[in-house]
Write a protein that holds these residues in place. Structure first.
Motif, PDB file in Angstrom:
ATOM      1  N   UNK A 253       0.785  -1.236   0.000  1.00  0.00           N
ATOM      2  CA  UNK A 253       0.000   0.000   0.000  1.00  0.00           C
ATOM      3  C   UNK A 253       0.810   1.276   0.000  1.00  0.00           C
ATOM      4  N   UNK A 254       1.944   1.268   0.694  1.00  0.00           N
ATOM      5  CA  UNK A 254       2.698   2.520   0.795  1.00  0.00           C
ATOM      6  C   UNK A 254       3.815   2.548  -0.256  1.00  0.00           C
ATOM      7  N   UNK A 255       3.861   3.661  -0.965  1.00  0.00           N
ATOM      8  CA  UNK A 255       4.774   3.763  -2.104  1.00  0.00           C
ATOM      9  C   UNK A 255       5.609   5.032  -2.042  1.00  0.00           C
ATOM     10  N   UNK A 256       6.840   4.884  -2.499  1.00  0.00           N
ATOM     11  CA  UNK A 256       7.770   6.004  -2.531  1.00  0.00           C
ATOM     12  C   UNK A 256       8.617   5.830  -3.791  1.00  0.00           C
ATOM     13  N   UNK A 257       8.858   6.902  -4.524  1.00  0.00           N
ATOM     14  CA  UNK A 257       9.711   6.763  -5.704  1.00  0.00           C
ATOM     15  C   UNK A 257       9.565   7.925  -6.666  1.00  0.00           C
ATOM     16  N   UNK A 258      10.441   7.926  -7.660  1.00  0.00           N
ATOM     17  CA  UNK A 258      10.473   9.023  -8.625  1.00  0.00           C
ATOM     18  C   UNK A 258       9.172   9.160  -9.404  1.00  0.00           C
ATOM     19  N   UNK A 259       8.381   8.056  -9.506  1.00  0.00           N
ATOM     20  CA  UNK A 259       7.086   8.160 -10.194  1.00  0.00           C
ATOM     21  C   UNK A 259       6.243   9.253  -9.548  1.00  0.00           C
ATOM     22  N   UNK A 260       6.354   9.377  -8.232  1.00  0.00           N
ATOM     23  CA  UNK A 260       5.555  10.369  -7.492  1.00  0.00           C
ATOM     24  C   UNK A 260       6.344  11.650  -7.284  1.00  0.00           C
ATOM     25  N   UNK A 261       7.580  11.493  -6.849  1.00  0.00           N
ATOM     26  CA  UNK A 261       8.413  12.672  -6.613  1.00  0.00           C
ATOM     27  C   UNK A 261       9.833  12.285  -6.214  1.00  0.00           C
ATOM     28  N   UNK A 262      10.790  13.096  -6.612  1.00  0.00           N
ATOM     29  CA  UNK A 262      12.148  12.978  -6.083  1.00  0.00           C
ATOM     30  C   UNK A 262      12.176  13.618  -4.699  1.00  0.00           C
ATOM     31  N   UNK A 263      13.215  13.327  -3.920  1.00  0.00           N
ATOM     32  CA  UNK A 263      13.374  14.066  -2.657  1.00  0.00           C
ATOM     33  C   UNK A 263      13.568  15.542  -2.977  1.00  0.00           C
ATOM     34  N   UNK A 264      12.991  16.432  -2.164  1.00  0.00           N
ATOM     35  CA  UNK A 264      13.133  17.863  -2.453  1.00  0.00           C
ATOM     36  C   UNK A 264      13.228  18.697  -1.177  1.00  0.00           C
ATOM     37  N   UNK A 265      13.639  19.936  -1.367  1.00  0.00           N
ATOM     38  CA  UNK A 265      13.762  20.849  -0.232  1.00  0.00           C
ATOM     39  C   UNK A 265      12.382  21.079   0.375  1.00  0.00           C
ATOM     40  N   UNK A 266      12.357  21.567   1.608  1.00  0.00           N
ATOM     41  CA  UNK A 266      11.079  21.838   2.276  1.00  0.00           C
ATOM     42  C   UNK A 266      10.234  22.810   1.458  1.00  0.00           C
ATOM     43  N   UNK A 267      10.876  23.850   0.929  1.00  0.00           N
ATOM     44  CA  UNK A 267      10.143  24.881   0.160  1.00  0.00           C
ATOM     45  C   UNK A 267       9.466  24.256  -1.062  1.00  0.00           C
ATOM     46  N   UNK A 268      10.238  23.449  -1.799  1.00  0.00           N
ATOM     47  CA  UNK A 268       9.686  22.809  -2.993  1.00  0.00           C
ATOM     48  C   UNK A 268       8.591  21.814  -2.607  1.00  0.00           C
ATOM     49  N   UNK A 269       8.823  21.121  -1.511  1.00  0.00           N
ATOM     50  CA  UNK A 269       7.836  20.143  -1.054  1.00  0.00           C
ATOM     51  C   UNK A 269       6.509  20.820  -0.725  1.00  0.00           C
ATOM     52  N   UNK A 270       6.588  21.918   0.022  1.00  0.00           N
ATOM     53  CA  UNK A 270       5.365  22.615   0.432  1.00  0.00           C
ATOM     54  C   UNK A 270       4.591  23.136  -0.770  1.00  0.00           C
ATOM     55  N   UNK A 271       5.341  23.529  -1.795  1.00  0.00           N
ATOM     56  CA  UNK A 271       4.683  24.032  -2.990  1.00  0.00           C
ATOM     57  C   UNK A 271       4.012  22.893  -3.766  1.00  0.00           C
ATOM     58  N   UNK A 272       4.710  21.775  -3.867  1.00  0.00           N
ATOM     59  CA  UNK A 272       4.177  20.652  -4.649  1.00  0.00           C
ATOM     60  C   UNK A 272       3.104  19.861  -3.915  1.00  0.00           C
ATOM     61  N   UNK A 273       3.226  19.805  -2.590  1.00  0.00           N
ATOM     62  CA  UNK A 273       2.316  18.944  -1.832  1.00  0.00           C
ATOM     63  C   UNK A 273       1.598  19.693  -0.717  1.00  0.00           C
ATOM     64  N   UNK A 274       0.685  20.584  -1.072  1.00  0.00           N
ATOM     65  CA  UNK A 274      -0.099  21.277  -0.046  1.00  0.00           C
ATOM     66  C   UNK A 274      -0.971  20.262   0.697  1.00  0.00           C
ATOM     67  N   UNK A 275      -1.470  20.637   1.890  1.00  0.00           N
ATOM     68  CA  UNK A 275      -2.293  19.717   2.677  1.00  0.00           C
ATOM     69  C   UNK A 275      -3.454  19.163   1.855  1.00  0.00           C
ATOM     70  N   UNK A 276      -3.720  17.880   2.033  1.00  0.00           N
ATOM     71  CA  UNK A 276      -4.854  17.275   1.341  1.00  0.00           C
ATOM     72  C   UNK A 276      -4.559  16.840  -0.086  1.00  0.00           C
ATOM     73  N   UNK A 277      -3.359  17.169  -0.543  1.00  0.00           N
ATOM     74  CA  UNK A 277      -3.010  16.801  -1.917  1.00  0.00           C
ATOM     75  C   UNK A 277      -2.982  15.277  -2.085  1.00  0.00           C
ATOM     76  N   UNK A 278      -3.632  14.812  -3.150  1.00  0.00           N
ATOM     77  CA  UNK A 278      -3.619  13.382  -3.444  1.00  0.00           C
ATOM     78  C   UNK A 278      -2.855  13.121  -4.722  1.00  0.00           C
TER      79      UNK A 278
END
Ligand code: C2E
Ligand code: CA
Ligand code: CA
Ligand code: CA
Length: 279
Positions: A253-278
């Motif tokens: 069930x739990x997935x991690x990988x480049x298909x979804x996203x590379x690791x990124x800085x906090x700033x980039x993360x907050x921009x790409x993944x706001x709360x509730x983002x699916x």
């Protein structure tokens, strides 16, 4: 042939020196970089496949070097381990990741699980548990949403002392994950003794799915072990829709990988993944 052999040997010596010099530079560099605040954490999102929700992140260490640019952990973690600097660096990572968890809890009004990589050498230090307790108390992090990732290879033949230590860790409220699962040949009998919540299926077994029969067998074995021991499996290194679909269909069930996203800085993360983002 003889002279060519000697040439190779001299070349080898030269290479070795270069290698040793690089390590020395890195060693003094790590000390300096901690002071100069050149280390930073990047975060890679983890998604729950069935609900498509963002559930957590893995903190991954980076070194923003003034001359070398962004240096990845594979280059400096081994040096930090050999020189004992991993203790200071690891503590820094733990503190930063806990602080970030608190910041996200306030900013997002939701808890993100933060997974933190722990070096086996860090785990073995007698003061490790106290450090963890201390950092959690100081930062106000919610330990239920802190996961410590320990590589499977460090736990294939755990001593009673190490098992006791893992239990003490879990008593602080954090959860534990077995990282790089599948590379360490753990037995079911041993896994049963460990207070582990999750198995992180190593990316090398995800890479060639769904085509590779051996990798498919390892993935199924991980999933069936996890089911038997009420653990969860996290697939790392998911890069294709086909891998995603295959794993999801088999109950991962739990997935991690480049298909979804590379690791990124906090700033980039907050921009790409706001709360509730699916997904
Ligand atoms: P890891 O714990 O297995 O982390 C996953 C690595 O796979 C990360 O590399 C990540 O960027 C990469 N990755 C994630 N998704 C994909 C994908 O879809 N495809 C591919 N090809 N790669 C993917 P990274 O950030 O270079 O870290 C390398 C290793 O360094 C980590 O492997 C971990 O063992 C170690 N490491 C990173 N941060 C820390 C830390 O804070 N402390 C300790 N002790 N080790 C760390
Ligand atoms: Ca990891
Ligand atoms: Ca891995
Ligand atoms: Ca690894």
């Amino acid at each position: 042939a003889k002279s060519a052999g000697r040439g190779n040997f001299q070349f080898f010596i030269a290479e070795m020196n270069e290698h040793a010099i690089e390590r020395l530079k890195l060693e003094s560099g790590i000390r300096r970089a901690i002071e100069a605040e050149e280390f930073l954490l990047h975060y890679q999102p983890q998604f729950d496949g069935p609900s498509r929700r963002l559930v957590g992140v893995e903190a991954l260490l980076r070194w923003q070097h003034p001359e070398l640019g962004m240096v990845g952990p594979d280059r400096f973690i081994p040096v930090a381990e050999d020189t004992g600097l991993i203790a200071v660096l690891g503590e820094w990572v733990l503190r930063k990741a806990c602080e970030q968890q608190v910041r996200w809890r306030h900013a997002r009004q939701e808890n993100l699980q933060v997974a933190i990589n722990i070096s086996p050498l860090q785990l073995r230090r007698p003061d490790f548990i106290d450090k963890v307790k201390h950092i959690i108390a100081e930062t106000g992090a919610n330990p239920q949403f802190i996961e410590l990732e320990i590589t499977e290879s460090a736990l294939t033949q755990p001593t009673m002392e190490l098992v006791a230590r893992l239990n003490e860790l879990v008593d602080t409220g954090v959860t534990l994950a077995l990282d790089d699962f599948g590379t360490g040949y753990s037995s079911l009998a041993i896994l049963r003794k460990l207070p582990i919540d999750r198995l992180k299926l190593d990316r090398s077994f995800v890479q060639d799915l769904p085509g590779d029969a051996e990798d498919a067998a390892i993935a199924s074995a991980a999933l069936s072990i996890a089911r038997d021991l009420s653990m969860e499996v996290v697939a790392e290194g998911v890069e294709t829709e086909a891998q995603f679909a295959y794993l999801l269909e088999r109950g991962c069930h739990i997935m991690q990988g480049y298909l979804f996203s590379k690791p990124m800085s906090v700033e980039a993360f907050d921009e790409s993944f706001p709360p509730g983002r699916r997904l």
